[in-house]
Each structure stands twice: as C-alpha cells, then as structure tokens.
Design a protein around this motif. Structure first.
Motif, PDB file in Angstrom:
ATOM      1  N   VAL A 229       0.845  -1.191   0.000  1.00 36.57           N
ATOM      2  CA  VAL A 229       0.000   0.000   0.000  1.00 36.57           C
ATOM      3  C   VAL A 229       0.883   1.245   0.000  1.00 36.57           C
ATOM      4  N   ARG A 278     -14.838   0.423  14.626  1.00 36.54           N
ATOM      5  CA  ARG A 278     -13.897  -0.688  14.635  1.00 36.54           C
ATOM      6  C   ARG A 278     -13.913  -1.437  13.308  1.00 36.54           C
ATOM      7  N   THR A 279     -15.072  -1.424  12.632  1.00 37.83           N
ATOM      8  CA  THR A 279     -15.142  -2.106  11.345  1.00 37.83           C
ATOM      9  C   THR A 279     -14.480  -1.293  10.250  1.00 37.83           C
ATOM     10  N   PRO A 282      -9.852  -0.359  10.092  1.00 39.64           N
ATOM     11  CA  PRO A 282      -8.817  -1.096   9.363  1.00 39.64           C
ATOM     12  C   PRO A 282      -8.884  -0.883   7.851  1.00 39.64           C
ATOM     13  N   MET A 283     -10.029  -0.376   7.358  1.00 35.44           N
ATOM     14  CA  MET A 283     -10.184  -0.194   5.917  1.00 35.44           C
ATOM     15  C   MET A 283      -9.696   1.173   5.455  1.00 35.44           C
ATOM     16  N   TYR A 286      -6.826   1.504   2.985  1.00 36.14           N
ATOM     17  CA  TYR A 286      -7.141   0.986   1.649  1.00 36.14           C
ATOM     18  C   TYR A 286      -8.014   1.977   0.895  1.00 36.14           C
ATOM     19  N   MET A 289      -5.774   4.594  -0.251  1.00 29.90           N
ATOM     20  CA  MET A 289      -5.054   4.154  -1.438  1.00 29.90           C
ATOM     21  C   MET A 289      -5.924   4.271  -2.684  1.00 29.90           C
ATOM     22  N   ALA A 290      -7.188   3.857  -2.539  1.00 28.12           N
ATOM     23  CA  ALA A 290      -8.107   3.921  -3.679  1.00 28.12           C
ATOM     24  C   ALA A 290      -8.265   5.363  -4.149  1.00 28.12           C
TER      25      ALA A 290
END
Lengths: 307, 331
Positions: A229, A278-279, A282-283, A286, A289-290
C-alpha cells in the motif's frame, strides 16, 4: 483529548517509520531490478527472529542487533544468488509465483526452527522507561529510539542515493539498467548490493519491533501488504514517495483506529459508533489508497519516464 | 521496463489447442461424474468431500483464468470474491433465508458489485501496480470481515443448515452437494468457453497479446477488461456459495491473500488461457496438498520449493512443459 492525539500521532509516526524501512528496500528492488518481491515481508520476519536469537545468545540487545544485521544482509544475498537473480528478466507473474513459493518455504522454515510460540525480546535496560513530554504525558524511550533510528536511516539512505557514487549508479540503474551495463558497470554486483541493502533494511525494521511486538511466524505477511500500500501510494521506485506514504499510512491507520469511533460518536449512538468505527478503521488506509490511485494512477511521486 | 500487458507468460508459451482442451475437459467431467460410484466401490465414500472441495476451487480457478489467462490481468485478490459469496450464504442463513437461489443471487450480485468498484479503480493502473492494488483490496475485504463482529468476526460463522431449494433439503447429502457443484462447474465451463470465443473474448485476447495495437484499431480495452473482471468475480462468488455449503462454516480465512495466491498457482500450473487447465490445476493442487499434508506436517516447505523450482527451471510452468512435449500449437 489533545494529549491522546499527540500520543497517537507519535505512535503513528513510529509505525510509519517502520513501514518506511521495509518499503524502502522493496521500492528500490522494484525500481532498479523491476522485480516484484512478495517475500520481502519474510525478510522482516527473519530480521526479528535473528535479533531474538542473537539477543538471547549474547544476553545483550545491541550485540544481538549488531550480529543480526550482517546476518540479514548475508541471508538476503544468499537468496539473491539462489533465486532472485534468475527472476530479473522474467515477467511479473512468474516473479509472483516464485516469490510466493519462497514465502511458503521460509514461513514454514521459521516455524520448524523456532516453533509456533511467539518469542519475546526484552527492551534493553538503558532504553526502557519513559520520558515526560508535555504536562503529565510520558512516552516510552524505546519508541522514540525507533523513530530516531528510522529517521537517521532515511537520512543515510538519502545521502547514499543522492550524494555518493553508488547512489548515482543506483539512480542510473533505475532509469536505464541496460545502458548502465553497457557503460561498463557490473550490474549484477549492483543488483546484489541493492538486494542485500533491502534485506538489511527490512531486517532492521524487524529487529527494532522485536522488543515491542511478539516475534512470531507469519509476522511478515501483514507488513508486506501494508508495504505494498505504501509503495503504491508513494509511486513505485521512489524512496521519497515511500517515505511520505509510509508516514501517511502509519498516521492514518493509528490515528484512525483511535479517533474513528470517537468522531463517529458525534453522529451515531456510542455502541453503534464503536462498532462501525472498529469495522471501518482497518479499511481506512485501503480507502486512502483507492482515492490516491483514482486521482493519480502512478502514485504521488511517479517515476519519470517509467511506468 | 517490462510491460505485463503486452508480454504475458501465456502469450509466448505454446498451449494445448482448443479442441484438445475441450476433449480434456469432457474427460475430466466424465471422471467427476462417475467418481461417487468409484469412491463408494473403493470403500472410501468420504473422498466425495475432498472431491467437492476440488470442484469448488476448480470453479474459482476457472473464473480466474478468464481474466488471468485470456486478459493477462494478474488479479491477486480473487479469494475475496469467494469469501463474499460464502458470507452471503452465512449472513442470509442467520437471518433465516436459506433458499439457495436467493443466496446465490445475492452472492453473485454482491461479488459482482465488489468487482465493479474495485476493478474500476484497479484497472486504471497497469502491471505491477495492478497486482499490488488487487492484493490490497482483497486484504481490505478480509479485514472488514475480521472486524465485523456482528457476523462472527475473526472466529467465523457456523452454518447450522445447508441451503435449501424451495424448502427441499437437496444439498444436505454429500452426494447432492457434489453433483450440484459439478453442475455449476460444467455450466461455468461452457459459459466461459462461449464468452472466450465471442467477439468480446476476441477483444480481450487481443488486448492481452497487444494492447497498443487493439487501441490503434479502435478498441478501448478498459470496458472489456472491467466486464471480464466483474464476470470472473461473480462466478467466484458462486463458488463461494458452494464452499460455504461444503464446509458449513465461513471465516475471514477464506479471503486471505495466500488463498488468492493459491488460485493463481492453480491456473498458471494447470495452463493459462485454456479453461481446462484451470480445472486440471485445481485438481492437481488440491490432490498434492492432500497427499503432502498427510505425509509431513511441514509440507509447505516441499510445496513452496516445488513452486520455486517449477518457475525457475520450466519456463511457462507445467503447462508450458506439456505444451512443448505435446507440440500444441499457439493460439
């Protein structure tokens, strides 16, 4: 709140610095040899294990580190001679397959030699404890040492790449390796040097986290993805890009995990906010990055004239 | 700078010709069809469970071959689609929706949507960027399921009943599930064969072999590649539906990048761009895994070393070797 933010920013910088150490080698290897190396995370793991072993043998972290770094360098060079050297002129798919196989071998090898149980490395006496920051706030000395060591390494790398003869060859090799070879430079030796350097940097990152994380099989896998990443955001082949992107990823990930749920509490009720936070946390990297790639498909610092 | 888009490994290796691939697939399907009887006769009825697993992965490998073999799109996040399909089953089942048609529809739509969004972003990039980005998106899906504690999070989700068809428990028996999976495999094979042979497939293959030339004759590769990516994702989602029913358990581990890597290994070693090769690759991979893991705990070492040696010393993988031995002609 401000104190918490300051702490998390420091943690984020520390995490980013570690990612940079791993990413620098990977981006150099890609930029110069055009090799996608999935096994780079394994080198980080091997560095941590070597440090743990040498520290346990000598009873001293610094001595352990001093032995682990050359060992990591040698390990990298041996791998280069045995496997990677033959992959430089292959296409990316074959490189992916071979290095994927190498991950299986090395992860399982580590499991065989050191077992599945995590190994802990004690923080050296002089670097334990914490120092006061502002007011009642304290920060562990060892993490500050990691930040300082990482920044020094980054500085050294910058000096090596932009101010020395070897660095000149590296930059020339990155933009046109066949031409450098035609000018009479031993490109094979240059490649071996770059690979060894990358392995040592990754091993150094592994060594520095050994006292604060548990050393366990597979610890390189997650780092590998984060490193990808980082170098994709930074622009493949660019050390400067890797530095900026590593800090960005480290900060967004660390700060996002703490403050995501807190910020969400303003719009959602507390339990839903912590669950969603919390869900989503972690994303975050990403998603970042997108967004970066959507705006700039070759990353923030694209290599000139290259991909 | 090498360009993965113009020089895929498959393009320069000779491969088994189209008719041979079709015959090979028909032979494989015939073996699959009589396998339950053979396993029963051989006194090993539990082999059917392994065989179901093989078929499920063959479907996923088949879908990956569409983009990897025919499009030279090296996607390193294909396991995510299987995971999304599997989770569609498990999540719907926890809400009391157990009909396989509804589950499959949701699974296909969800994985196609994920493929559309991630593909639209990733396909803007090329070569090694694409590999890393698909890898990262796959990890994103993985971490999403890990932290989604409402549906089991890291621990996964147990499926208490297999899916039903209009209320009938057709998939409850291992044999029923096996033949259902086989039917999907055969259907996917002929669907993809038709797709590859169509005008759409020719554009896809043309882009694989020479992107610049395709652009020069007036094709924009992007929509074709994206469509192929979405189709491949949807079929992999369907494989996930079967996987969830076979294991009766769903976990984020289905979506790890190692799993995606294994799918690539299946396709490449079986032979890219033949469809039959993907099925053969899945059979070979999982049988080898089954045999090696029963022999030695640390079988990954042998497996990984084999993989490295195959890449280093047989250019073009086993398929390239087979192609040279049998003198297949280049398509």
């Amino acid at each position: 709140m401000t104190n918490l933010l300051l702490l998390q920013v420091l943690n984020g910088v520390q995490f980013g610095i570690l990612l940079f150490l791993v990413a620098a080698g990977l981006t150099l290897i890609f930029g110069i040899m055009d090799l996608i190396n999935l096994a780079h995370g394994v080198l980080y793991m091997v560095g941590a294990y070597l440090t743990a072993t040498f520290t346990a043998l000598t009873g001293d972290f610094f001595l352990g580190l001093a032995l682990a770094l050359p060992a990591a360098l040698v390990f990298g060079i041996v791998l280069e001679r045995l496997v990677f050297r033959q992959l430089y002129d292959r296409d990316h798919l074959e490189q992916v397959l071979a290095t994927f196989g190498l991950i299986l071998v090395l992860n399982e090898g580590v499991l065989m030699i050191w077992g599945a149980a995590p190994i802990s490395v004690p923080i050296p006496e002089i670097l334990s404890g914490s120092i006061p920051l502002v007011g009642p706030l304290r920060y562990p000395v060892f993490r500050i040492v990691i930040i300082a060591a990482g920044l020094l390494t980054a500085l050294g790398l910058w000096f090596l790449v932009s101010r020395t003869r070897v660095g000149m060859l590296l930059r020339a090799g990155a933009s046109n390796a066949p031409m450098v070879s035609a000018l009479g430079v031993d490109v094979k030796r240059l490649f071996m040097l770059v690979f060894g350097l990358g392995a040592m940097l990754a091993g150094f990152a592994g060594a520095m986290v050994a006292p604060i994380l548990s050393v366990e099989p597979g610890m390189g896998n997650n780092v590998l993805i984060l490193t990808f990443v980082v170098i994709v955001i930074g622009g493949i082949g660019s050390i400067r890009g890797a530095f900026v992107a590593a800090l960005l990823v480290g900060l967004v990930d660390t700060v996002g995990r703490t403050f995501g749920p807190i910020l969400l509490q303003k719009v959602l009720d507390p339990s839903a906010a912590s669950q969603t936070g919390r869900t989503l946390a972690p994303m975050l990297i990403y998603i970042m990055m997108a967004i970066v790639l959507f705006a700039r498909p070759s990353g923030l610092f694209p290599k000139k004239g290259g991909a | 700078m090498k360009d993965t888009d113009t020089a895929p490994a498959g393009a320069r290796t000779p491969r088994l010709a189209g008719r041979g691939a079709l015959i090979g697939a028909l032979v494989l399907f015939a073996i699959f069809a009589v396998l339950p009887f053979a396993a029963h006769a051989a006194g090993d009825p539990f082999f059917i469970v392994t065989a179901t697993r093989i078929i499920v992965f063959a479907i996923a490998a088949l879908s990956l071959d569409l983009i990897l073999g025919y499009g030279a799109i090296v996607s390193f996040g294909h396991a995510a689609f299987m995971g999304i399909g599997a989770y569609s089953v498990a999540i719907l089942a926890t809400h009391g929706i157990g009909d396989v048609l509804v589950q499959a529809l949701v699974a296909v739509l969800a994985s196609a949507l994920f493929a559309l969004v991630t593909g639209a972003i990733s396909l803007r990039t090329k070569g090694v960027y694409f590999i890393m980005i698909t890898l990262a998106f796959g990890q994103m899906a993985y971490f999403f399921m890990v932290s989604l504690s409402a549906y089991g999070g890291d621990d996964g989700l147990t499926l208490y009943d297999r899916s039903t068809l209009f209320g009938a428990p057709l998939l409850d028996g291992d044999i029923g599930l096996y033949y259902a999976a086989l039917a999907v495999l055969v259907g996917a094979f002929f669907l993809l064969r038709a797709v590859v042979a169509s005008r759409f497939g020719r554009v896809l293959r043309g882009t694989r072999d020479n992107r610049v030339r395709m652009q020069a004759i007036g094709f924009s590769p992007y929509p074709y590649q994206l469509t192929a990516y979405v189709l491949a994702g949807a079929i992999a989602g369907l494989a996930g539906v079967l996987l969830a029913n076979q294991t009766e358990f769903v976990s984020p581990a289905y979506m790890t990048w190692q799993r995606s890597g294994e799918l690539i290994v299946m396709v490449v070693l079986g032979g890219m761009g033949t469809l039959t090769g993907a099925i053969a690759g899945a059979v070979g991979f999982l049988m080898l895994e089954e045999i090696l893991s029963s022999l030695w705990v640390h079988w990954h070492i042998v497996f990984g070393a084999l993989l490295v040696l195959i890449v280093l010393y047989t250019r073009g993988g086993l398929a390239g070797l087979a192609g040279r031995v049998f003198g297949g002609r280049r398509r």
